[in-house]
Design an enzyme around this catalytic site. Structure first.
Site, short mmCIF file in Angstrom:
data_model
loop_
_atom_site.label_atom_id
_atom_site.label_comp_id
_atom_site.label_asym_id
_atom_site.label_seq_id
_atom_site.Cartn_x
_atom_site.Cartn_y
_atom_site.Cartn_z
N ASP A 148 0.78 -0.83 -0.19
CA ASP A 148 -0.11 0.21 -0.43
C ASP A 148 0.84 1.06 0.21
O ASP A 148 2.52 1.14 0.31
CB ASP A 148 -0.92 -0.12 1.35
CG ASP A 148 -2.61 0.01 0.80
OD1 ASP A 148 -3.25 1.48 -0.03
OD2 ASP A 148 -3.46 -0.16 1.78
N GLU A 181 -0.93 1.76 -4.99
CA GLU A 181 -0.42 3.62 -4.78
C GLU A 181 -1.43 4.20 -5.67
O GLU A 181 -1.57 5.41 -5.52
CB GLU A 181 0.95 3.50 -5.40
CG GLU A 181 1.44 3.45 -6.48
CD GLU A 181 0.71 4.57 -7.24
OE1 GLU A 181 1.12 5.98 -7.72
OE2 GLU A 181 -0.60 4.00 -8.31
N TRP A 182 -2.55 3.76 -5.80
CA TRP A 182 -3.72 4.32 -6.58
C TRP A 182 -4.01 4.28 -7.98
O TRP A 182 -4.70 5.96 -8.10
CB TRP A 182 -4.71 4.70 -5.48
CG TRP A 182 -4.31 4.16 -4.08
CD1 TRP A 182 -4.84 3.23 -3.71
CD2 TRP A 182 -3.54 5.08 -3.09
NE1 TRP A 182 -4.87 2.73 -2.04
CE2 TRP A 182 -3.85 4.44 -1.71
CE3 TRP A 182 -2.88 6.00 -2.49
CZ2 TRP A 182 -3.33 4.49 -0.39
CZ3 TRP A 182 -2.73 6.42 -1.30
CH2 TRP A 182 -2.64 6.05 -0.34
N GLY A 183 -3.05 4.35 -8.77
CA GLY A 183 -3.06 4.60 -9.82
C GLY A 183 -2.34 6.87 -9.71
O GLY A 183 -1.67 7.01 -10.92
N ASP A 203 -9.60 3.80 -4.14
CA ASP A 203 -10.45 2.17 -3.66
C ASP A 203 -11.71 2.36 -3.31
O ASP A 203 -12.81 3.32 -4.36
CB ASP A 203 -10.27 2.81 -2.03
CG ASP A 203 -8.90 2.58 -1.30
OD1 ASP A 203 -8.06 2.12 -1.59
OD2 ASP A 203 -8.43 3.19 -0.38
#
Length: 410
Positions: A148, A181-183, A203
């Site tokens: 994460d 890392e959520w893009g 998310d």
């Protein structure tokens, strides 16, 4: 012994080279179950073993759901030499005993950490302990790491993820590396050979289109409805393929949406060649949810060996979207998605829906090729071909999904 190992780790950090990772672990998108969406921090070895047993009992492992992934909330403290320990109350028998149990069931074991100083749940992150943690996960027998991106102030994502990639390679055990890392740093542009998959969006929430806002211990974040995530992930298809997948986050099927929405959610993940990581309570699951997540033919669309992410041909004013995914042996998957708030009756005129996919070099050529059409969500549907138009009724927020197979000598 630990002092000797720690010295070797320190040397390895200084000398390791970042070799390109030709992953054999991700020939198709990963499938499994993760603890986060349903249980969050309320995990322990009993819950995980019961879930493993249920995955076997329900036949999910045989369908390809082979990873059981422990998300945030498992961490205890680091010992005096910096080695991470599991929470002794949640995991009194230790992580090695748990992974041995999962392996005995035919499952692979996944674990979670963070590139920052703390995880998103304020547990010990891996920053500064990458080689120690990779060694620990390997020695415990883990097969998968979700990594994460919380508490990463002034950290370079490329450097952080390449560092953990090198640490995993050095640890010597094949471990699937799921970057999360959520893009934010556009990992699809640089992470092939680093991660086996990378999160392409923020998310997900168990909602159709709404944004859900959370606040906890002074931290705020927003999760996205699945159609918002679809719109973010679809344009990235050129970056996905065997060994490196776009990851639009875990599945929320069975977590509170309507059956139509769950079916659309699952189908679009299959069309996008996305990881299929379940996140529902397998102990308490409706027949409708079970039917969705065990649809072999929909799963086969996701797991097609060509590994081509599907695409949206068009978005019509009435709310209908037409999706295509090239498959092996000249087959195609075709999905019609009703984004609107009302049921829509329509006629599929195949010849008007011809596509040429510049990415794969494939074309449907409905004028020259006749296809057998199989309805993958309605087993009772009569066999048809693309020679004739097809009348369909699609409920609000629902889909129809077809597999088209070239008809020989028609």
């Amino acid at each position: 012994m630990k002092k000797i190992l720690f010295s070797f780790i320190a040397a390895a950090i200084c000398t390791a080279a970042f070799a390109q990772n030709e992953s054999k672990l991700a020939a198709t998108p990963q499938m499994g179950w993760s603890s986060w969406n349903k249980f969050a921090f309320n995990i322990n070895e009993k819950v995980l073993k019961e879930t493993a047993d249920k995955m076997v009992e329900l036949g999910l492992v045989d369908l390809g759901y082979v990873y059981l992934n422990i998300d945030d909330g498992w961490h205890g403290e680091r010992d005096e030499q910096g080695f991470i320990q599991a929470d002794p109350e949640k995991f009194p028998k230790g992580m090695k005993e748990l992974t041995d149990y999962l392996h005995s069931k035919g499952l692979k074991a996944g674990i979670y950490s963070d590139a920052g100083r703390m995880t998103c749940g304020c547990k010990a992150g891996s920053q500064g302990h990458e080689y120690q943690d990779a060694y620990t996960y390997a020695s415990w027998g883990f097969d998968y790491l979700k990594y994460d991106w919380c508490f990463t102030e002034n950290v370079n994502p490329q450097g952080a993820y390449k560092l953990m990639r090198a640490a995993l390679d050095w640890a010597g055990r094949p471990i699937f590396f799921s970057m999360c890392e959520w893009g934010q740093s556009k990992p699809w542009e640089w992470a092939a050979g680093v991660g086996d998959s990378w999160r392409s969006t923020g998310d997900i929430a168990n909602t159709y289109a709404d944004q859900v806002h959370y606040k906890d211990d002074g931290t705020t974040w927003t999760s996205l409805g699945f159609v918002t995530i679809v719109d973010l992930n679809e344009p990235l298809r050129a970056y996905a393929g065997p060994g490196h997948w776009n990851d639009p986050d875990m599945l929320e099927v069975g977590n509170g949406m309507t059956v139509s929405e769950d079916r659309a959610h699952f189908t679009l993940w299959c069309m996008m060649a996305a990881p299929l990581i379940l996140g529902n309570d397998l102990m308490n699951m409706s027949d409708e949810t079970m039917a969705i997540i065990t649809n072999r033919e929909a799963i086969a669309i996701d797991q097609d060996p060509l590994g081509i992410q599907g695409f949206r041909k068009e978005k019509n004013p009435d709310g209908l979207e037409y999706w295509y995914k090239p498959l092996e042996n000249g087959d195609w998957a075709v999905c019609v998605f009703n984004r609107s708030e009302k049921e829509i009756s329509t006629v599929i005129d195949w010849k008007s829906l011809d596509v040429v996919d510049s990415l794969s070099g494939r074309a449907t050529n409905f004028d020259d090729i006749q296809y057998n059409v199989k309805d993958l969500w309605n087993a009772a549907a009569k066999p048809v071909t693309t020679k004739k138009n097809l009348k369909v009724v699609i409920p609000s927020h629902d889909v129809v999904l077809y597999r088209l197979t070239p008809k020989v000598n028609y």
